[in-house]
Design a protein around this motif. Structure first.
Motif, PDB file in Angstrom:
ATOM      1  N   UNK A 140      13.034  -3.375  11.494  1.00 27.69           N
ATOM      2  CA  UNK A 140      11.651  -2.999  11.729  1.00 27.69           C
ATOM      3  C   UNK A 140      10.742  -4.065  11.129  1.00 27.69           C
ATOM      4  N   UNK A 141       9.750  -4.519  11.902  1.00 25.95           N
ATOM      5  CA  UNK A 141       8.838  -5.564  11.459  1.00 25.95           C
ATOM      6  C   UNK A 141       7.425  -5.213  11.888  1.00 25.95           C
ATOM      7  N   UNK A 142       6.467  -6.029  11.409  1.00 22.65           N
ATOM      8  CA  UNK A 142       5.059  -5.816  11.731  1.00 22.65           C
ATOM      9  C   UNK A 142       4.645  -6.763  12.867  1.00 22.65           C
TER      10      UNK A 142
ATOM     11  N   UNK B 268       7.245 -10.256   5.864  1.00 25.19           N
ATOM     12  CA  UNK B 268       6.526 -10.061   4.609  1.00 25.19           C
ATOM     13  C   UNK B 268       5.399 -11.085   4.563  1.00 25.19           C
ATOM     14  N   UNK B 269       4.773 -11.238   3.420  1.00 19.49           N
ATOM     15  CA  UNK B 269       3.619 -12.122   3.321  1.00 19.49           C
ATOM     16  C   UNK B 269       3.978 -13.580   3.586  1.00 19.49           C
ATOM     17  N   UNK B 270       5.214 -13.947   3.311  1.00 17.83           N
ATOM     18  CA  UNK B 270       5.609 -15.355   3.438  1.00 17.83           C
ATOM     19  C   UNK B 270       6.406 -15.644   4.706  1.00 17.83           C
ATOM     20  N   UNK B 271       6.869 -14.615   5.428  1.00 20.40           N
ATOM     21  CA  UNK B 271       7.724 -14.820   6.598  1.00 20.40           C
ATOM     22  C   UNK B 271       7.056 -14.239   7.834  1.00 20.40           C
TER      23      UNK B 271
ATOM     24  N   UNK C  52      -7.576 -16.534   6.379  1.00 23.92           N
ATOM     25  CA  UNK C  52      -6.913 -15.313   5.969  1.00 23.92           C
ATOM     26  C   UNK C  52      -5.785 -14.968   6.948  1.00 23.92           C
ATOM     27  N   UNK C  53      -4.698 -14.352   6.451  1.00 21.75           N
ATOM     28  CA  UNK C  53      -3.585 -13.980   7.356  1.00 21.75           C
ATOM     29  C   UNK C  53      -4.032 -12.942   8.379  1.00 21.75           C
ATOM     30  N   UNK C  54      -3.411 -12.999   9.555  1.00 21.26           N
ATOM     31  CA  UNK C  54      -3.746 -12.050  10.620  1.00 21.26           C
ATOM     32  C   UNK C  54      -3.363 -10.637  10.221  1.00 21.26           C
ATOM     33  N   UNK C  55      -4.192  -9.646  10.562  1.00 26.58           N
ATOM     34  CA  UNK C  55      -3.842  -8.252  10.217  1.00 26.58           C
ATOM     35  C   UNK C  55      -2.763  -7.727  11.164  1.00 26.58           C
TER      36      UNK C  55
END
Length: 604
Positions: free
Chosen positions: A559-561, A577-580, A530-533
């Motif tokens: 701004x990024x996560x 985003x989910x893919x980058x 699963x992707x990291x939170x």
């Protein structure tokens, strides 16, 4: 009648002559002593300033030695300790003290050039000038004394001739009154008296002329020559006094000129002290020593009252081995042994397997993908640092990769230099033989190839470790649950035992040899991961072009996560985003972590 200074009037018979010119009016001796004292004072001040410069130089040298003494040694453990804010502040203090010492050297240099050197030259000039003035004074004094001696000689001659004329006159009168004396003798006495009177008149005229000349010279001496000499001496002395006053002012100005720079050094020390951040230092210690393990789960209760044969549980407080040796402790406090890969009870010989080996299994193993690496010869420890906790192992591997890359760059630089040299030899055969560097170029090529293979090997281990590090949102679980196998082949590839449903380890009837994990199982696990939170957000301070593999490009102000903090290597993992997603330099972004997410990873 002619008057003489300090003497009686000469008329006829004169008083007794004075053989020397009266002194005490010009004070040359006192002035000579005073000016010499002034020069001594100036030389004493020069000596004082010179000693001050020596003290400044000695103080600067001692400060520099002190700063050098406490500087961290290059390529040593001390240099690594200076990453904390407190030690960096101390290093800044040492550097500023070095600059502080430099200002004391400036004080010494300026005092030497502006005071000591200038005053030394001035003293030499002053001595020459003083010598010239007093030479002129002594010359004028000798001249007036010579004129005085001439006047005294003329006066004595005039006095002698007057006395001779009186005696000749008295003799003539005596002869003229004596009737027994012939007329010829009387005439002779008369002529002698007339001659003496003429000589007295001549001496009188000469004395009068000499006296007038002396009076003129004396007036010129006391009203012209001596005042001019005294004026020059006075001006010389006043210049000396002014010069020493200016030197004292320069003495203060030299110190005052460096005060702003010294103040700046002290301000930098204060600034460095204010930059000490205890929270940051504590966080660095956490990042440096965190193991990457999750906290151990609860220890299960073992019921010894059952009449059945007791098996060794993975979470039991002691092994059934009777070796009597103390067991290693995990976590410093818990006495339970959390070994997820304890060997099966196949035989008493296997039960006596060293605990250190099983401890290494726990520290480095992961279900389905990990197998033990071969150890280096000589007992130096595993080459892949598998004896270390995951996070520490990742850092060691990263350091090894960086070190190998630096070695490769050095070899490449040497190869480029030799290639250029070979080209020069080919174009200019008289400078050297081009074939002489071929052997060295071949060695460099082999070394580069070996180093690149080493880099690939360590990068493979690094990728494996980074893939096995636990996610930040995972909660502590029971150790047996962490290593539940999904298929028998995956378990047998890393350990020769399996876990029974009740949590204990039982004998395995097959799979006696160790097997490696198929590549498909390894890939499937990471594909299903699963992707990291997200643990926070960040703002890009600068534009970054992510050209290398694993990096991501960002624009200034974007701004990024944040999905993974900087672990000490200078990179932060972010997601657009989910893919980058990818890594960016930590210094290029401003991170705003979620407190709850950050707190979940503070365990070491």
């Amino acid at each position: 009648m002619v008057s003489l200074p300090h003497r009686s009037v000469l008329h006829g018979a004169v008083s007794a002559p004075c053989l020397c010119y009266p002194k005490g009016k010009d004070q040359f001796d006192n002035l000579e002593k005073h000016t010499q004292w002034g020069i001594d004072v100036l030389e004493k001040y020069i000596k004082f300033v010179k000693e001050r410069t020596e003290i400044e130089l000695s103080y600067a040298k001692q400060l520099r030695n002190l700063s050098k003494k406490y500087q961290p040694k290059k390529n040593s453990k001390e240099e690594e300790e200076y990453r904390y804010t407190s030690t960096r502040a101390f290093l800044a203090t040492l550097n500023e003290m070095n600059d502080y010492a430099g200002q004391h050297e400036v004080i010494s240099e300026n005092m030497t050039s502006l005071i000591t050197g200038e005053l030394t030259r001035y003293v030499q000039e002053l001595k020459q000038e003083r010598k010239s003035h007093f030479h002129d004074g002594r010359k004028a004094q000798q001249h007036i004394e010579t004129c005085w001696k001439q006047l005294e000689a003329s006066k004595r001659r005039f006095e002698r001739d007057c006395k001779e004329a009186d005696r000749a006159q008295q003799y003539f009168e005596k002869m003229d009154a004596d009737i027994n004396v012939t007329k010829a003798d009387v005439e002779k006495a008369r002529q002698q008296a007339q001659l003496r009177h003429q000589m007295a008149e001549d001496s009188k005229a000469e004395y009068s002329s000499t006296l007038q000349k002396f009076n003129s010279e004396q007036h010129e001496h006391y009203y012209t020559h001596i005042p001019n000499i005294f004026q020059k001496i006075q001006e010389m002395e006043e210049r000396r006094i002014v010069r020493i006053g200016e030197s004292m002012k320069t003495f203060a100005e030299v110190d005052r000129q460096v005060i702003p720079i010294i103040g700046k050094c002290l301000d930098e020390i204060t600034k460095a002290a204010e930059s000490v951040d205890h929270k940051n230092d504590s966080q660095m210690v956490i990042e440096a020593f965190k193991s990457g393990f999750e906290p151990p789960g609860d220890i299960e209760f073992e019921d010894f009252t059952q009449p059945m044969k007791r098996t060794v549980s993975e979470s039991s407080l002691s092994n059934s081995r009777g070796d009597g040796k103390s067991e290693p402790k995990f976590g410093g406090k818990s006495k339970g042994k959390l070994w997820p890969f304890i060997k099966k009870n196949k035989s008493p010989k296997q039960q006596k397997e060293p605990l250190s080996h099983r401890f290494n299994e726990f520290m480095t193993s992961k279900p389905k993908i990990h197998c033990f690496r071969s150890l280096k010869r000589g007992g130096a420890g595993p080459e892949d640092f598998s004896n270390l906790p995951p996070e520490q192992r990742r850092k060691k591997l990263q350091q090894k990769v960086d070190e190998l890359n630096r070695d490769i760059q050095k070899e490449l630089d040497q190869r480029d230099a030799l290639t250029k040299m070979k080209d020069v030899y080919i174009k200019n055969p008289q400078m050297g033989d081009a074939a002489s560097v071929d052997h060295r170029l071949s060695e460099l090529a082999q070394n580069i190839e070996k180093l690149r293979l080493e880099v690939q090997k360590f990068e493979g281990w690094l990728a494996e470790v980074e893939g096995r590090l636990p996610s930040r949102n995972e909660q502590p679980r029971r150790q047996s649950g962490m290593y539940e196998p999904q298929n028998p082949s995956a378990v047998n590839s890393c350990a020769q035992d399996r876990e029974s449903p009740d949590g204990s380890y039982t004998e395995e009837q097959s799979q006696e040899t160790e097997m490696k994990v198929p590549a498909t199982d390894f890939d499937d696990e990471f594909d299903d991961e699963e992707p990291l939170p997200t643990i926070g957000t960040c703002k890009a301070l600068y534009t970054f072009e992510g050209q290398n593999e694993g990096t991501i490009s960002v624009a200034e102000g974007e701004m990024l996560y944040v999905i993974e903090e900087d672990k000490g290597d200078g990179w932060t993992r972010i997601r657009r985003n989910e893919d980058e997603e990818g890594y960016v330099p930590t210094s290029y972004v401003e991170v705003y972590l979620d407190k709850n997410a950050k707190g979940a990873m503070t365990y070491i």
